[in-house]
Enzyme design. Structure first.
Site, PDB file in Angstrom:
ATOM      1  N   LYS A 201      30.148  32.467  31.451  1.00 17.69           N
ATOM      2  CA  LYS A 201      31.110  33.068  30.520  1.00 17.69           C
ATOM      3  C   LYS A 201      32.249  32.090  30.283  1.00 17.69           C
ATOM      4  O   LYS A 201      33.065  31.835  31.179  1.00 17.69           O
ATOM      5  CB  LYS A 201      31.681  34.381  31.036  1.00 17.69           C
ATOM      6  CG  LYS A 201      32.433  35.152  29.932  1.00 17.69           C
ATOM      7  CD  LYS A 201      33.359  36.223  30.469  1.00 17.69           C
ATOM      8  CE  LYS A 201      34.687  35.663  30.907  1.00 17.69           C
ATOM      9  NZ  LYS A 201      35.492  35.101  29.751  1.00 17.69           N
ATOM     10  N   SER A 255      43.242  30.384  37.021  1.00 16.58           N
ATOM     11  CA  SER A 255      44.519  30.568  37.703  1.00 16.58           C
ATOM     12  C   SER A 255      44.324  31.093  39.120  1.00 16.58           C
ATOM     13  O   SER A 255      43.338  31.769  39.432  1.00 16.58           O
ATOM     14  CB  SER A 255      45.400  31.542  36.923  1.00 16.58           C
ATOM     15  OG  SER A 255      44.895  32.864  37.022  1.00 16.58           O
ATOM     16  N   GLU A 257      46.098  33.406  40.469  1.00 14.04           N
ATOM     17  CA  GLU A 257      46.223  34.863  40.413  1.00 14.04           C
ATOM     18  C   GLU A 257      44.858  35.527  40.192  1.00 14.04           C
ATOM     19  O   GLU A 257      44.486  36.466  40.910  1.00 14.04           O
ATOM     20  CB  GLU A 257      47.185  35.249  39.292  1.00 14.04           C
ATOM     21  CG  GLU A 257      47.350  36.756  39.103  1.00 14.04           C
ATOM     22  CD  GLU A 257      48.198  37.102  37.890  1.00 14.04           C
ATOM     23  OE1 GLU A 257      48.487  38.293  37.707  1.00 14.04           O
ATOM     24  OE2 GLU A 257      48.555  36.184  37.123  1.00 14.04           O
ATOM     25  N   ILE A 258      44.105  35.046  39.206  1.00 15.64           N
ATOM     26  CA  ILE A 258      42.792  35.628  38.923  1.00 15.64           C
ATOM     27  C   ILE A 258      41.806  35.259  40.019  1.00 15.64           C
ATOM     28  O   ILE A 258      40.937  36.064  40.387  1.00 15.64           O
ATOM     29  CB  ILE A 258      42.277  35.164  37.555  1.00 15.64           C
ATOM     30  CG1 ILE A 258      43.258  35.599  36.452  1.00 15.64           C
ATOM     31  CG2 ILE A 258      40.897  35.733  37.274  1.00 15.64           C
ATOM     32  CD1 ILE A 258      43.489  37.090  36.378  1.00 15.64           C
ATOM     33  N   GLY A 259      41.933  34.073  40.571  1.00 15.84           N
ATOM     34  CA  GLY A 259      41.054  33.674  41.675  1.00 15.84           C
ATOM     35  C   GLY A 259      41.182  34.589  42.877  1.00 15.84           C
ATOM     36  O   GLY A 259      40.189  34.953  43.512  1.00 15.84           O
ATOM     37  N   GLU A 276      38.123  27.154  42.007  1.00 21.19           N
ATOM     38  CA  GLU A 276      38.977  25.988  41.725  1.00 21.19           C
ATOM     39  C   GLU A 276      40.148  26.523  40.936  1.00 21.19           C
ATOM     40  O   GLU A 276      39.997  26.939  39.788  1.00 21.19           O
ATOM     41  CB  GLU A 276      38.193  24.929  40.956  1.00 21.19           C
ATOM     42  CG  GLU A 276      38.875  23.565  40.939  1.00 21.19           C
ATOM     43  CD  GLU A 276      39.792  23.384  39.743  1.00 21.19           C
ATOM     44  OE1 GLU A 276      41.024  23.583  39.919  1.00 21.19           O
ATOM     45  OE2 GLU A 276      39.305  23.069  38.656  1.00 21.19           O
ATOM     46  N   CYS A 310      44.831  21.387  35.494  1.00 24.83           N
ATOM     47  CA  CYS A 310      45.133  21.954  36.818  1.00 24.83           C
ATOM     48  C   CYS A 310      45.735  20.911  37.755  1.00 24.83           C
ATOM     49  O   CYS A 310      46.490  21.251  38.658  1.00 24.83           O
ATOM     50  CB  CYS A 310      43.874  22.565  37.432  1.00 24.83           C
ATOM     51  SG  CYS A 310      42.479  21.431  37.536  1.00 24.83           S
ATOM     52  N   GLU A 408      53.415  26.980  38.392  1.00 22.97           N
ATOM     53  CA  GLU A 408      52.577  26.192  37.496  1.00 22.97           C
ATOM     54  C   GLU A 408      52.880  26.567  36.049  1.00 22.97           C
ATOM     55  O   GLU A 408      52.664  27.703  35.633  1.00 22.97           O
ATOM     56  CB  GLU A 408      51.097  26.423  37.799  1.00 22.97           C
ATOM     57  CG  GLU A 408      50.172  25.546  36.968  1.00 22.97           C
ATOM     58  CD  GLU A 408      48.706  25.723  37.325  1.00 22.97           C
ATOM     59  OE1 GLU A 408      47.972  24.727  37.288  1.00 22.97           O
ATOM     60  OE2 GLU A 408      48.304  26.859  37.643  1.00 22.97           O
TER      61      GLU A 408
END
Length: 504
Positions: A201, A255, A257-259, A276, A310, A408
């Site tokens: 995706k 990010s 946060e989502i990781g 990552e 990143c 970031e």
């Protein structure tokens, strides 16, 4: 930044090949076929150089995700790919790399239109990098082996022990919007080499090259169901993929946060995971450097890809004896990095990817100003009739408590700070939740090794930045990720180890 030249920020005319790709009907690539969504929802595709809607993609439904996972599950379980002779898998993967190179100009243009990055940069870095990932991993298809060993606690010639390396299974792979094609190939290449099947995706902001990649996957002869490409939002389609019971591994770049959210969501089923994530990479400039080489180098470290990287060198620590010269040298690159439309042949930096990202970056710059930071360069958005441009920005007079130093930004914004003592700068460089990358600029090899050993980062560059190679493992310390991609470790991330012990 006072622009020294008047820049026309009108986006250039698209090529016939790009127009054809933009005009395609919104569909998904599932089980070797282009199929309509079970729902009717679509997502607008925007050119960030102009702010105009140029195409539409499918917003995948739960049923669409389930179809893609089912196709990947069947393709894995019946062995159509993993049981294929490695030489045959290698040949097909090499064919895919060849096709990427054959369509390099079109892919670079689509990336430029979709992301906002200069076409020249996409053509020099993104597309060759994508092909290199496929080609490198293709060579691993025939080099995945277990080993034999002598049992430690058993008499000789009574037991035989060995290990097998087997593909982990069905992989859900979610890639970000800053390097869409490169990240897509970085994800699918090791999975294919290992014998896995995948559902990829791309980010909802930048799906054009992933969809075009699906055409090339088909043309290369990768069997139906082995690679499935669906489009949609992370909180819907992506979330469904991550939680799906028939998915064995999740690989995500994005990010922190989502990781973290994904990491929590895979806990119930203990899926294999590779993450990552974000970074706030320090760049340490020692007093012995050549300013003529270093200033452009540290500028590229932050302004490359509009700072949407990143590993961007967003925290500059220059020794007090060279600080003024370094930041002055960076300021002298303002015209070189002045943002232009992505199809402008003179562009070195384009717009940010979206209005949302533009507002985020400008919000950080404004916060830095309110907190007392001084603007040495940039700090504003250039005038344009459309598009999401931000001028390359250098902030000085900052302190570690400021949000621009700690968080970031993911834009062309660097915070520049002085240091005197080596132990002091290492401590400051490591004072972050992140640990993805770092840079050191010095002529002293001994100092470079000492600093590199002390920096808490998955990658440390010396006298360069963002030099990423498919043969070298990549990943982060601390909250910058879990696991490694690229190199042998990247292949291992898609393998299970099975031990077999036999009585003789």
């Amino acid at each position: 930044m006072n622009e020294q030249t008047t820049i026309d920020r009108t986006q250039r005319e698209y090529s016939a090949a790009a127009k054809k790709a933009l005009e395609r009907s919104p569909q998904l690539y599932i089980n070797g076929e282009w199929v309509d969504s079970s729902g009717g929802e679509t997502i607008d595709v925007e050119d960030p150089s102009s702010g105009k809607i140029v195409s539409k993609i499918v917003e995948a439904s739960d049923k669409d995700v389930d179809r893609a996972v089912a196709a990947a599950r069947t393709a894995f379980d019946d062995g159509r790919w993993r049981n294929m002779p490695p030489v045959a898998r290698q040949k097909i993967m090499t064919k895919l790399a060849d096709l990427i190179e054959e369509h390099a100009d079109e892919l670079a243009e689509l990336e430029a239109i979709d992301v906002g990055k200069p076409k020249g940069m996409a053509g020099a870095i993104d597309v060759p990098g994508a092909a290199a990932h496929i080609r490198f991993c293709a060579g691993w298809a025939g080099k995945i082996n277990g080993e034999t060993m002598n049992p430690y606690s058993m008499p000789g010639e009574t037991m035989f022990a060995y290990t097998l390396k087997e593909p982990v299974g069905v992989c859900a792979q979610i890639v970000p919007w800053n390097f869409p094609l490169l990240m897509a190939c970085l994800k699918i290449a090791p999975a294919l080499a290992a014998g896995c099947t995948t559902i990829l995706k791309p980010a909802e902001q930048t799906s054009l090259t992933a969809l075009r990649l699906a055409d090339l996957v088909h043309e290369a002869g990768i069997p139906a169901g082995v690679v499935n490409i669906i489009t949609g939002y992370g909180h819907t389609g992506g979330d469904r993929m991550v939680k799906h019971p028939d998915v064995d591994k999740v690989a995500f770049t994005g990010s922190t946060e989502i990781g973290k959210l994904i990491n929590r969501n895979v806990t119930d089923t203990l899926k294999h995971i590779t993450l990552e994530l974000g970074g706030k990479s320090p760049v340490v400039v020692m007093p012995d450097v050549d300013i003529q080489e270093t200033a452009p180098g540290v500028s590229q470290a932050i302004f490359f890809n509009s700072g949407q990287v990143c590993v961007a060198g967003s925290r500059l620590y220059a020794h007090k004896s060279v600080f003024d010269e370094v930041v002055e040298g960076m300021a002298n690159t303002a015209e070189f990095w002045a943002p232009r439309p992505s199809l402008d042949p003179d562009a070195h930096m384009g717009p940010l990817v979206s209005k949302e990202q533009h507002e985020r970056v400008m919000g950080y710059i404004d916060a830095g100003k309110r907190d007392g930071a001084s603007v040495l360069m940039g700090g504003d958005a250039p005038s344009s009739d459309g598009g999401y441009y931000v001028n390359p920005t250098i902030l000085t007079d900052v302190n570690p408590q400021m949000s621009v130093v700690r968080e970031e930004i993911f834009g062309p914004v660097v915070v520049a700070q002085r240091f005197e003592d080596l132990d002091e700068v290492v401590k400051d460089a490591n004072d972050t939740q992140y640990g993805l990358a770092a840079g050191v600029w010095t002529k002293d090899a001994s100092a470079a090794h000492r600093i590199a050993s002390k920096l808490q980062a998955g990658t440390v560059w010396v006298n360069c930045h963002a030099m990423i190679d498919v043969a070298v493992p990549f990943g982060g310390f601390k909250e910058s990720g879990v696991g490694r991609e690229q190199g042998r470790e990247g292949i291992e991330a898609y393998l299970e180890t099975k031990s077999v012990i036999m009585k003789l």
